[in-house]
Scaffold this active site. Structure first.
Site, PDB file in Angstrom:
ATOM      1  N   HIS A   1      -1.775   3.247  -1.271  1.00  0.00           N
ATOM      2  CA  HIS A   1      -2.277   2.887  -2.603  1.00  0.00           C
ATOM      3  C   HIS A   1      -1.547   1.657  -3.142  1.00  0.00           C
ATOM      4  CE1 HIS A   1      -4.134   3.834  -6.562  1.00  0.00           C
ATOM      5  NE2 HIS A   1      -3.029   3.260  -7.025  1.00  0.00           N
ATOM      6  N   GLU A   2      -0.219   1.695  -3.113  1.00  0.00           N
ATOM      7  CA  GLU A   2       0.562   0.581  -3.643  1.00  0.00           C
ATOM      8  C   GLU A   2       0.446  -0.657  -2.759  1.00  0.00           C
ATOM      9  OE1 GLU A   2       1.577   0.765  -6.564  1.00  0.00           O
ATOM     10  OE2 GLU A   2       1.370   2.931  -6.811  1.00  0.00           O
TER      11      GLU A   2
END
Length: 422
Positions: A19-20
């Site tokens: 996600h990051e």
């Protein structure tokens, strides 16, 4: 328990990292200065700096963040305060200290105006009252009172200066990378399966001497209608035939060669343990072994989970599903343990894909504090042709974060209650 803990940390670590990573790569692509790429929250367990970004692993594995340069340097500076400077021979600032560290090289300076966006500050040397405008070099830093080193970033490389489309993509990239992870995971799983179960009313293996065998149905045939009622899915076919035990039934069947035939079949009446009964013709679900089916499996599974998440959200909004049906980190930890011990590696991968889709979908909700909330504000900015004020954006985000924290506390309390009540 140790196996569950390790699986839980690994699963969440992968989800957060992917996600990051989406936010990080698109921030870099837009030229935004990324101060830190962090996995987890809380105290640092490990850190390393590569290029201009600090990469950290933190103690609590329930999240992460990409810290992009904004106006955070100005948060440490105040107008009309004494600071201490390091300057080079050209009187250009190389370092700003908020406190005197007793170094003879530091020069006290009375800060009047903060103009970091123009690459300078203005103020007075103690020995005269002439207003000075001092430039800042590209690699200047602020040394905070707790000895934290903050690089002063050019205005053009701040998140707020990025083009509206780039900011939109930066926020959208996190959820999209979660969807991409799920597609890759489910597609990989497909190649370990003997075949992909079809949702269509396609005949799979035919049980010998069953009504289907007597009607000369073959694997690959598709049932298109039962008693002139169109059939579009396996579940629909099963539902109709279930009510026709010992009843002569006419079906239209599309054969493998494309021809359509009408066959008559009498489903066998099967007695259930609870005293009820159902009709059964003796076919198994069809498993598609083609390469195309395996490639598209990841997309179909991911889309199906997205649709189910929105179904749950709709049920909550309409009141047919309460908050007591939701699960938080503790429920996910318990589910991780059950999956790890009962389904093996493929089951864990499937659970990873399921959680990844859920994380991506929930982050797209237009709630302040989530990626969807930021995207909503950017769309609002695009419509009104200018951003909302920083103070209003801060308050909106703060309210959203508080609401999310309250929801998490409620859900976690429910998890604890269920754990001890059961």
């Amino acid at each position: 328990m140790l196996k569950t803990i390790i699986s839980f940390i690994l699963i969440f670590g992968v989800l957060v990292f992917i996600h990051e990573l989406g936010h990080f790569l698109f921030a870099k692509r837009a030229g935004v200065f990324v101060r830190e790429f962090a996995i987890g929250f809380g105290p640092k367990l490990y850190q390393t700096k590569y290029g201009e970004t600090l990469y950290t692993l933190r103690m609590l594995p329930l999240g992460g963040y990409v810290m992009m340069a904004g106006d955070d340097e100005e948060d440490y500076l105040e107008e009309n305060q004494f600071i201490y400077l390091e300057v080079n021979e050209e009187q250009v600032i190389t370092m700003i200290h908020l406190t005197d560290n007793a170094s003879l090289t530091l020069l006290p300076f009375y800060l009047k105006d903060i103009q970091l966006e123009h690459g300078r500050i203005r103020g007075f040397w103690p020995e005269n009252d002439v207003l000075q405008s001092l430039p800042i070099v590209k690699e200047s830093y602020i040394i905070t009172e707790d000895n934290k080193k903050i690089q002063i970033v050019p205005e053009a490389r701040k998140y707020s200066s990025a083009h509206l489309l780039n900011r939109f993509l930066i926020n959208l990239a996190g959820p999209l990378f979660n969807f991409l992870l799920a597609i890759i995971v489910f597609t990989g799983i497909a190649f370990f399966l003997p075949g992909i179960p079809s949702n269509s009313a396609v005949v799979g293996e035919v049980v010998p001497d069953s009504p289907a065998a007597q009607a000369q149905l073959e694997e690959g045939d598709q049932i298109v209608a039962i008693e002139d009622q169109k059939v579009s899915s396996w579940n629909e076919m099963v539902s109709i035939l279930s009510d026709r035990g010992n009843i002569e039934t006419t079906m239209k069947v599309e054969k493998k060669d494309g021809s359509v035939e009408s066959v008559t079949i009498t489903p066998k009446l099967i007695e259930n343990e609870d005293g009820t009964s159902h009709g059964q013709i003796g076919i198994h679900i069809f498993f598609d072994k083609s390469f195309g089916a395996k490639i598209t499996y990841g997309l179909k599974q991911t889309w199906g989970i997205i649709a189910s998440v929105f179904t749950v959200i709709y049920s909550m909004l309409t009141g047919s599903l309460g908050l007591d049906q939701l699960g938080g980190p503790i429920a996910i930890f318990q589910a991780t343990g059950e999956v790890t011990h009962s389904t093996g590696f493929i089951g864990v991968l499937s659970f990873l894909g399921f959680l990844s889709v859920n994380l991506g979908t929930m982050n797209l909700l237009p709630i302040p504090g989530l990626d969807g909330g930021k995207i909503f504000l950017l769309l609002f900015e695009a419509i009104r042709k200018k951003p909302i004020s920083k103070d209003k954006e801060y308050m909106i985000t703060l309210i959203g974060v508080v609401c999310i924290l309250i929801l998490m506390l409620i859900v976690t309390w429910q998890d604890i209650s269920r754990l001890f009540l059961n």
